[in-house]
Design an enzyme around this catalytic site. Structure first.
Site, short mmCIF file in Angstrom:
data_model
loop_
_atom_site.label_atom_id
_atom_site.label_comp_id
_atom_site.label_asym_id
_atom_site.label_seq_id
_atom_site.Cartn_x
_atom_site.Cartn_y
_atom_site.Cartn_z
N CYS A 1 1.41 29.49 -27.26
CA CYS A 1 0.09 30.59 -27.23
C CYS A 1 -0.87 29.95 -26.26
O CYS A 1 -1.38 28.75 -26.75
CB CYS A 1 -0.33 30.83 -28.64
SG CYS A 1 -1.80 32.02 -28.38
N LEU A 2 -1.59 30.85 -25.49
CA LEU A 2 -2.65 30.10 -24.60
C LEU A 2 -3.99 29.52 -25.51
O LEU A 2 -4.55 28.73 -25.07
CB LEU A 2 -3.27 31.14 -23.83
CG LEU A 2 -2.19 31.11 -22.53
CD1 LEU A 2 -2.80 32.40 -21.63
CD2 LEU A 2 -1.99 30.18 -21.72
N HIS B 1 4.48 39.04 -29.84
CA HIS B 1 3.14 38.06 -29.93
C HIS B 1 2.03 38.50 -29.63
O HIS B 1 1.05 38.35 -30.49
CB HIS B 1 3.77 36.97 -29.06
CG HIS B 1 2.68 35.67 -28.74
ND1 HIS B 1 2.99 34.49 -29.31
CD2 HIS B 1 1.62 35.80 -28.32
CE1 HIS B 1 2.09 33.94 -29.07
NE2 HIS B 1 1.05 34.40 -28.68
N GLN C 1 -8.15 37.08 -27.71
CA GLN C 1 -8.25 35.61 -27.27
C GLN C 1 -9.30 35.40 -26.22
O GLN C 1 -9.61 34.31 -25.76
CB GLN C 1 -7.05 35.57 -26.41
CG GLN C 1 -5.67 35.45 -27.47
CD GLN C 1 -4.48 35.20 -26.83
OE1 GLN C 1 -3.74 35.89 -26.17
NE2 GLN C 1 -4.32 33.78 -26.81
N HIS D 1 -1.34 39.53 -32.27
CA HIS D 1 -2.80 38.98 -31.91
C HIS D 1 -3.77 40.30 -32.54
O HIS D 1 -4.69 40.03 -32.95
CB HIS D 1 -2.89 38.63 -30.48
CG HIS D 1 -2.66 37.36 -30.15
ND1 HIS D 1 -3.16 36.34 -30.74
CD2 HIS D 1 -2.01 36.82 -29.19
CE1 HIS D 1 -2.92 35.02 -30.16
NE2 HIS D 1 -2.04 35.40 -29.44
N GLY E 1 1.40 36.16 -21.67
CA GLY E 1 0.80 37.26 -21.87
C GLY E 1 -0.79 36.84 -22.61
O GLY E 1 -0.94 35.69 -22.76
#
Ligand code: CO
Length: 158
Positions: free
Chosen positions: A90-91, A132, A51, A136, A46
Site C-alpha cells: 500500500c502506498l 484493497h 490516502q 480503504h 490504486g
C-alpha cells in the site's frame, strides 16, 4: 492537475469510514485528476481518497491494462468468487508487504465522475486492487487482512 500528499501509517484518515459522494461537480473532477497524477507519480496500482486526507467514497485503480485509470465513486462489491493468496502492499505503508487472501474475481458497481452508474469486473490483480481500495473507504488497511507480514529479506525478493 496537482500532486497530493499521500498520508502514511498512523494517520487517522486511514481508519475512518468515508462518506458517500453526492455532488458530481468540477471539484470532484479535480480531485480525481489529482488522484490520477498522484498515483502515477507514486507508481501505484490504486489510490483511495482517505490516502490523500479526504474522507469520501472515491478511489481509483490502474493495473496498467487497456482500462487505464478506473475511477470508482461510491463503489460496492456486488459479486465475488474464487480465491488468491499473495503479497500485497500500500502506498501509505512504504516497504511493507503482507500475505493477503482476496477473491480472484470481483464485480464492482460504482458511479463515474458524472454520476452515471456502471459495473466493472476484475480478475487477479485488478480484483485485489478493487478490494484493497474499497477497504480503504471503510477504514480498513491491508495489514489488518494480512495472514502475516513479509520479512525485509522476503520483501527484497519480491
Ligand atoms: Co492502500
Amino acid at each position: 492537475m496537482a500532486l497530493r500528499e499521500i498520508v502514511k501509517d498512523g494517520d487517522k484518515a486511514l481508519t475512518k469510514i468515508c462518506r458517500p459522494v453526492e455532488k458530481f461537480d468540477a471539484k470532484l473532477a479535480s480531485i480525481l485528476d489529482d488522484m490520477a497524477d498522484t498515483l502515477k507519480k507514486a507508481n501505484g496500482v490504486g489510490l483511495a481518497a482517505p490516502q490523500i486526507g479526504l474522507l469520501r467514497r472515491i478511489c481509483i485503480v490502474n493495473v496498467g491494462d487497456d482500462d487505464g485509470v478506473i475511477e470508482l465513486i461510491n463503489p460496492e462489491i456486488i459479486e465475488q468468487s474464487g480465491n488468491q493468496t499473495g503479497a500485497e502492499g500500500c502506498l501509505s505503508f512504504p516497504d511493507q508487504y503482507g500475505i493477503v487472501s482476496r477473491p480472484m474475481y470481483v464485480t464492482v458497481k460504482a458511479q463515474d465522475r458524472n454520476g452515471n452508474e456502471f459495473t466493472k469486473k476484475g480478475e487477479g490483480l485488478k480484483a485485489r486492487a478493487f478490494c484493497h481500495e474499497i477497504d480503504h473507504l471503510n477504514g480498513v488497511v491491508f495489514k489488518e487482512r494480512a495472514e502475516r507480514m513479509l520479512s525485509p529479506d522476503e520483501v527484497e525478493e519480491l
